[in-house]
Design a protein around this motif. Structure first.
Motif, PDB file in Angstrom:
ATOM      1  N   SER A   1      54.139  43.373  41.528  1.00  0.00           N
ATOM      2  CA  SER A   1      53.330  43.005  42.680  1.00  0.00           C
ATOM      3  C   SER A   1      51.942  43.611  42.584  1.00  0.00           C
ATOM      4  O   SER A   1      50.937  42.973  42.873  1.00  0.00           O
ATOM      5  CB  SER A   1      54.011  43.473  43.969  1.00  0.00           C
ATOM      6  OG  SER A   1      53.204  43.208  45.088  1.00  0.00           O
ATOM      7  N   SER A   2      51.866  44.884  42.119  1.00  0.00           N
ATOM      8  CA  SER A   2      50.588  45.575  41.986  1.00  0.00           C
ATOM      9  C   SER A   2      49.719  44.897  40.944  1.00  0.00           C
ATOM     10  O   SER A   2      48.524  44.692  41.149  1.00  0.00           O
ATOM     11  CB  SER A   2      50.829  47.040  41.615  1.00  0.00           C
ATOM     12  OG  SER A   2      49.612  47.708  41.399  1.00  0.00           O
ATOM     13  N   ASN A   3      50.349  44.559  39.816  1.00  0.00           N
ATOM     14  CA  ASN A   3      49.601  43.887  38.751  1.00  0.00           C
ATOM     15  C   ASN A   3      49.099  42.524  39.195  1.00  0.00           C
ATOM     16  O   ASN A   3      47.986  42.115  38.873  1.00  0.00           O
ATOM     17  CB  ASN A   3      50.483  43.730  37.510  1.00  0.00           C
ATOM     18  CG  ASN A   3      50.758  45.065  36.833  1.00  0.00           C
ATOM     19  OD1 ASN A   3      49.979  46.012  36.986  1.00  0.00           O
ATOM     20  ND2 ASN A   3      51.857  45.150  36.095  1.00  0.00           N
ATOM     21  N   SER A   4      49.942  41.825  39.955  1.00  0.00           N
ATOM     22  CA  SER A   4      49.563  40.504  40.441  1.00  0.00           C
ATOM     23  C   SER A   4      48.370  40.588  41.382  1.00  0.00           C
ATOM     24  O   SER A   4      47.436  39.801  41.315  1.00  0.00           O
ATOM     25  CB  SER A   4      50.745  39.855  41.160  1.00  0.00           C
ATOM     26  OG  SER A   4      50.363  38.610  41.696  1.00  0.00           O
ATOM     27  N   SER A   5      48.388  41.612  42.273  1.00  0.00           N
ATOM     28  CA  SER A   5      47.297  41.804  43.219  1.00  0.00           C
ATOM     29  C   SER A   5      46.003  42.158  42.496  1.00  0.00           C
ATOM     30  O   SER A   5      44.926  41.675  42.818  1.00  0.00           O
ATOM     31  CB  SER A   5      47.654  42.910  44.210  1.00  0.00           C
ATOM     32  OG  SER A   5      46.577  43.182  45.081  1.00  0.00           O
ATOM     33  N   SER A   6      46.134  43.018  41.473  1.00  0.00           N
ATOM     34  CA  SER A   6      44.973  43.430  40.694  1.00  0.00           C
ATOM     35  C   SER A   6      44.366  42.247  39.950  1.00  0.00           C
ATOM     36  O   SER A   6      43.146  42.069  39.917  1.00  0.00           O
ATOM     37  CB  SER A   6      45.364  44.524  39.707  1.00  0.00           C
ATOM     38  OG  SER A   6      44.283  44.883  38.897  1.00  0.00           O
ATOM     39  N   ASN A   7      45.237  41.439  39.376  1.00  0.00           N
ATOM     40  CA  ASN A   7      44.757  40.264  38.647  1.00  0.00           C
ATOM     41  C   ASN A   7      44.066  39.277  39.583  1.00  0.00           C
ATOM     42  O   ASN A   7      43.059  38.663  39.227  1.00  0.00           O
ATOM     43  CB  ASN A   7      45.915  39.573  37.934  1.00  0.00           C
ATOM     44  CG  ASN A   7      46.444  40.394  36.765  1.00  0.00           C
ATOM     45  OD1 ASN A   7      45.723  41.222  36.213  1.00  0.00           O
ATOM     46  ND2 ASN A   7      47.708  40.167  36.393  1.00  0.00           N
ATOM     47  N   ASN A   8      44.619  39.139  40.801  1.00  0.00           N
ATOM     48  CA  ASN A   8      44.043  38.223  41.773  1.00  0.00           C
ATOM     49  C   ASN A   8      42.637  38.672  42.194  1.00  0.00           C
ATOM     50  O   ASN A   8      41.712  37.860  42.300  1.00  0.00           O
ATOM     51  CB  ASN A   8      44.956  38.141  43.002  1.00  0.00           C
ATOM     52  CG  ASN A   8      44.507  37.060  43.976  1.00  0.00           C
ATOM     53  OD1 ASN A   8      44.136  35.971  43.558  1.00  0.00           O
ATOM     54  ND2 ASN A   8      44.553  37.378  45.262  1.00  0.00           N
ATOM     55  N   SER A   9      42.464  39.988  42.408  1.00  0.00           N
ATOM     56  CA  SER A   9      41.170  40.539  42.781  1.00  0.00           C
ATOM     57  C   SER A   9      40.158  40.339  41.653  1.00  0.00           C
ATOM     58  O   SER A   9      38.993  39.990  41.882  1.00  0.00           O
ATOM     59  CB  SER A   9      41.287  42.030  43.110  1.00  0.00           C
ATOM     60  OG  SER A   9      42.087  42.227  44.252  1.00  0.00           O
ATOM     61  N   SER A  10      40.608  40.564  40.438  1.00  0.00           N
ATOM     62  CA  SER A  10      39.733  40.402  39.283  1.00  0.00           C
ATOM     63  C   SER A  10      39.280  38.950  39.141  1.00  0.00           C
ATOM     64  O   SER A  10      38.109  38.681  38.849  1.00  0.00           O
ATOM     65  CB  SER A  10      40.463  40.852  38.018  1.00  0.00           C
ATOM     66  OG  SER A  10      39.640  40.699  36.887  1.00  0.00           O
ATOM     67  N   ASP A  11      40.207  38.040  39.382  1.00  0.00           N
ATOM     68  CA  ASP A  11      39.862  36.612  39.302  1.00  0.00           C
ATOM     69  C   ASP A  11      38.827  36.233  40.358  1.00  0.00           C
ATOM     70  O   ASP A  11      37.880  35.484  40.080  1.00  0.00           O
ATOM     71  CB  ASP A  11      41.124  35.752  39.476  1.00  0.00           C
ATOM     72  CG  ASP A  11      42.050  35.840  38.270  1.00  0.00           C
ATOM     73  OD1 ASP A  11      41.575  36.286  37.203  1.00  0.00           O
ATOM     74  OD2 ASP A  11      43.228  35.471  38.399  1.00  0.00           O
ATOM     75  N   LYS A  12      38.993  36.750  41.580  1.00  0.00           N
ATOM     76  CA  LYS A  12      38.052  36.458  42.660  1.00  0.00           C
ATOM     77  C   LYS A  12      36.672  37.010  42.319  1.00  0.00           C
ATOM     78  O   LYS A  12      35.647  36.350  42.545  1.00  0.00           O
ATOM     79  CB  LYS A  12      38.539  37.064  43.979  1.00  0.00           C
ATOM     80  CG  LYS A  12      39.656  36.289  44.648  1.00  0.00           C
ATOM     81  CD  LYS A  12      39.974  36.887  46.009  1.00  0.00           C
ATOM     82  CE  LYS A  12      41.043  36.075  46.733  1.00  0.00           C
ATOM     83  NZ  LYS A  12      41.350  36.659  48.060  1.00  0.00           N
ATOM     84  N   TYR A  13      36.637  38.210  41.793  1.00  0.00           N
ATOM     85  CA  TYR A  13      35.360  38.845  41.429  1.00  0.00           C
ATOM     86  C   TYR A  13      34.618  37.996  40.403  1.00  0.00           C
ATOM     87  O   TYR A  13      33.422  37.713  40.561  1.00  0.00           O
ATOM     88  CB  TYR A  13      35.624  40.245  40.868  1.00  0.00           C
ATOM     89  CG  TYR A  13      34.373  40.956  40.379  1.00  0.00           C
ATOM     90  CD1 TYR A  13      33.557  41.654  41.263  1.00  0.00           C
ATOM     91  CD2 TYR A  13      34.009  40.916  39.030  1.00  0.00           C
ATOM     92  CE1 TYR A  13      32.409  42.297  40.830  1.00  0.00           C
ATOM     93  CE2 TYR A  13      32.866  41.558  38.585  1.00  0.00           C
ATOM     94  CZ  TYR A  13      32.076  42.249  39.483  1.00  0.00           C
ATOM     95  OH  TYR A  13      30.946  42.879  39.040  1.00  0.00           O
TER      96      TYR A  13
END
Length: 346
Positions: free
Chosen positions: A26-38
């Motif tokens: 879940s943490s990795n997924s959230s991190s990846n999602n934030s990176s994609d948005k950035y």
């Protein structure tokens, strides 16, 4: 009993392992999602900046910074904001303020290279415009205004024509200047021809790029409308006295014609005097048949200043007189002037 405890321990181990795995996932997924948005926001901001849509670019870079605060996203947002402000100031013909914002954008540390190039290029353009206004246009505009104040309308028209003949005056950054100059010329020319016009010329404002002259068409129309309304009202209220008024009108008409003839004669005499005054004034600002521009006068002052000569108390006419004196000594270019020329002149 022992087997039961062993089973419980094994089950607890697998449950814990599973929970930790899910948490990491879940943490990795959230991190990846934030990176994609950035990345998305930064890309959108760059696209907007490349299209010179700096307000949209600033918003996207700020969105990226909210997702992940980096020095890059902050620098890009600040740079886009400076370009946005510069655009607005240019639209308002506030070139000095625009140059300040463009300078910030062009020299922004960690800025986006595309905006840096855009800011540098636009700075050169606006700086040239400001230079033209300061050294070419405003000296002529000042001369036109002072001539108008002194009632020398012919000289005013001629100075305005010199501005309107400049090769760059039809450029988009000179629209306000051109409007002010054309209005001043129109009013001066009307007065030169003895026409009755609204005198709304501000002779204290000598910067051609400032908010200055308002067109007189609306005022003239309003004045004519009020005059017409007053005429109709008077005609209605005095209808019972037509015979008496007719006689008075005829007498007034004769007097008016005589007055008009006298006024026209005086106007022609004044215009002739103004024309001669203008001719003398313009010849005083000429060397070898060429009018000395404000830009040349400013450059001459700078050259003399480099020689240690203080010209702050010199009028523009005195500078031209010095140039004429130096030319008689064989020094016809600005960089050829010497202290000896100044001593010979004084």
């Amino acid at each position: 009993m022992k087997r039961s405890k062993i089973r419980v321990a094994i089950m607890a181990f697998f449950i814990t392992f599973f929970a930790v795995g899910c948490s990491n996932s879940s943490s990795n997924s959230s991190s990846n999602n934030s990176s994609d948005k950035y990345i998305t926001y930064m890309s959108q901001g760059k696209d907007a900046a490349s299209s010179q849509k700096y307000e949209a670019a600033e918003e996207k870079f700020e969105d990226a910074h909210d997702v992940k605060a980096t020095s890059e996203s902050k620098a890009y947002a600040d740079q886009a904001g400076a370009m946005k402000d510069a655009q607005e100031e240019i639209r308002e013909y506030e070139f000095k303020d625009a140059l300040g914002e463009l300078d910030k954008a062009a020299n922004k540390t960690n800025g986006y290279s595309v905006m840096t190039k855009q800011a540098t290029k636009l700075y050169k353009t606006i700086n040239k415009v400001q230079d033209h206004i300061t050294h070419d246009i405003n000296p002529l505009y000042k001369q036109a205004k002072l001539s108008y104040r002194d009632g020398n309308y012919q000289a005013t028209v001629e100075s305005c024509d010199q501005i309107l003949d400049l090769s760059y005056i039809n450029g988009k950054y000179y629209k306000k200047v051109k409007k002010n100059v054309k209005h001043l010329r129109k009013v001066a020319n009307a007065k030169l021809n003895g026409e009755d016009v609204n005198d709304d010329i501000d002779t204290e404002n000598l910067d051609a790029n400032d908010d200055d002259e308002a067109t007189t068409s609306h005022k003239s129309t309003s004045s004519k409308s009020n005059s017409s309304n007053n005429s109709n009202t008077n005609t209605s209220s005095n209808s019972s006295q037509n015979n008496s008024n007719t006689a008075n009108t005829q007498n007034n008409s004769a007097a008016s014609k005589q007055s008009s003839h006298t006024t026209t004669s005086n106007s022609n005499a004044n215009n002739s005097s103004n024309t001669n005054s203008s001719s003398n004034s313009n010849s005083g600002m000429m060397i070898d048949g060429q009018t000395v521009t404000g830009r040349v006068i400013a450059q001459t002052r700078n050259q003399l200043s480099s020689l240690g000569v203080d010209t702050s108390s010199w009028s523009d006419q005195k500078v031209v007189n010095f140039m004429r004196s130096a030319a008689n000594n064989g020094h016809t270019t600005i960089d050829s002037y010497t202290k000896q020329d100044v001593e010979n002149f004084q």
